[in-house]
Enzyme design. Structure first.
Site: not given
Ligand code: NAD
Length: 417
Positions: A81, A255, A271, A368
């Site tokens: 945008e 928005k 996300d 815009h």
């Molecule tokens: P992930 O599981 O890929 O990574 C998190 C993991 O990384 C942690 O559990 C930990 O084991 C490790 N890690 C290593 N270094 C770390 C640090 N410094 N801090 C924290 N953890 C560290 O990802 P996530 O963040 O658990 O999930 C994000 C993904 O889930 C996104 O892609 C999202 O789109 C998706 N998702 C979202 C929803 C929702 O929002 N409702 C539902 C399902 C999935």
């Protein structure tokens, strides 16, 4: 044409693309365009999501002039945008030399386990087993626990529903530098069988809540009356008052905030649907309200504030698969996810201020339309050589429409022939 493409997922990216080309009568150029990649390769893309046939590019702009907690920061934003990057940069310029102050809560996300048919005493049993539940959850993510994160607490709620009483167990998880959805979902799923056994209830949903009330970013900035003018301050306060009382305006107000927040989410591989869901649900807790607030301080300057859920990460999810995300984090110069959340909150506030100022001043369309006119020219069928001429003519005549663009285009082409 049929859409039940059995075995589609088993094809290579090239085979899928050829199939779609045939089915949708794509030209060679169209097929090449959709299958072309930037720095996100087809191999990586094919590992990120299902049924991949190509990638999509978005412009990345740099928002300038931001000072966040005393540090100058360049902010990459991915957005289609016009005026969002310019608006943020301009709003930030008007806060200098002080800039924005921002802070955030601990990165605590909520996971929900839904229990049905819970017998009396369920709530008390769950609270009594809190330590055991924390142990089970944290046994699933030793990396997070080693970093100081992991499940920290729980809450039990009860709600009436058309299907009877629902008992909801909230697990509160410190997700450190991750967004945490996978981490929290895994914990919810591993706790559920224990809760069933403990209480005799039936576990149904086990998933993160995007209403991240414990994971908030807050930011604040002052726009001085000598810089933006007393009249503009009064008009912005009037406009804010409308957003406070009218959901039709409030939706657009919020928005405008998400224009900036999403652009930062997208460029950093976060996300943005989670950010959107969290923001609007948070805004609705006590009736749908603006995520920002505006007041006048004792000097008569405008004080803008934002408070917004910020489930962002700098590790995990798609961040490692998308090279752009890592480069964006490097440009931002941040080490932890909370800094990213704080910066995104500042951008949201800046974009909201910029939009309000433009709307109450000259209307949003003047600035815009310059960039938008180019889109209109393209929509009328102009190629990249013709578009600037068509755009210029539309702006000169102050007539920006596809019909007028087509008229100019026809004249241009007939002159050529
Ligand atoms: P992930 O599981 O890929 O990574 C998190 C993991 O990384 C942690 O559990 C930990 O084991 C490790 N890690 C290593 N270094 C770390 C640090 N410094 N801090 C924290 N953890 C560290 O990802 P996530 O963040 O658990 O999930 C994000 C993904 O889930 C996104 O892609 C999202 O789109 C998706 N998702 C979202 C929803 C929702 O929002 N409702 C539902 C399902 C999935």
């Amino acid at each position: 044409m049929k859409s039940d493409l059995s075995g589609f997922y088993e094809l290579t990216v090239e085979e899928r693309l050829n199939k779609i080309k045939k089915m949708c009568s794509l030209t060679n150029e169209e097929t090449e365009a959709i299958g072309k990649t930037g720095c996100l390769s087809l191999i990586s893309s094919d590992r990120m999501i299902e049924n991949v046939i190509g990638t999509l590019e978005l412009p990345i702009g740099i928002a300038t002039n931001f000072i966040v907690n005393g540090r100058d920061v360049l902010i990459p934003m991915a957005i289609e945008e016009p005026s969002v990057v310019a608006g943020a940069s301009n709003a930030a310029k008007l806060t200098r030399p002080t800039g924005f102050t921002a802070k955030s809560t601990e990165p605590l996300m909520i996971g929900q386990i839904q229990l049905m048919d819970a017998p009396p005493g369920t709530k008390e049993k769950i609270y009594a087993a809190k330590d055991k539940i924390i142990n089970i959850a944290n046994g699933k993510d030793s990396t997070l626990v080693k970093l100081g994160g992991g499940m920290k607490n729980l809450e039990v709620r009860e709600l009436p529903s058309p299907r009877g009483k629902i008992t909801i167990v909230h697990i509160i998880v410190n997700v450190q530098d991750a967004m945490g959805a996978n981490a929290v979902n895994t914990m919810c799923e591993c706790i559920a069988p224990f809760l069933e056994e403990l209480t005799g209830a039936r576990a149904v949903l086990k998933i993160i809540s995007n209403l991240a009330i414990y994971h908030l970013a807050k930011a604040e900035a002052i726009w001085k009356k000598e810089v933006i003018g007393e009249d503009i301050i009064e008009r912005i306060l009037d406009a804010y008052a409308l957003a406070q009382v009218d959901p039709f305006r409030c939706a657009t107000h919020n928005k405008g905030i998400m224009n900036g927040v999403d652009a930062v989410m997208i460029v950093t591989g976060n996300d943005f649907r989670a950010a959107e869901a969290g923001a609007h649900a948070f805004a609705s807790i006590n009736g749908y309200k603006p995520l920002t607030s505006y007041t006048k301080n004792n000097n008569g300057d405008l004080v803008g504030k934002i408070e917004i859920p910020m489930g962002v990460g700098i590790v995990g999810g798609a961040i490692n698969s998308n090279p752009i995300a890592k480069i964006a984090l490097k440009i931002l110069g941040i080490k932890h996810a909370n800094e990213l959340g704080e910066i995104a909150a500042c951008v949201g506030l800046a974009n909201n201020f910029a939009a309000l100022r433009a709307i109450v001043k000259e209307g949003i369309q003047r600035g815009h339309m310059k960039l938008h006119a180019n889109n209109i020219a393209l929509a009328a069928g102009a190629n990249h050589e013709e578009a600037p001429k068509v755009t210029q003519e539309m702006l000169k005549e102050n007539k920006i429409s596809v019909a007028y663009a087509s008229e100019i285009l026809n004249k241009l082409r007939s002159k050529k022939n």
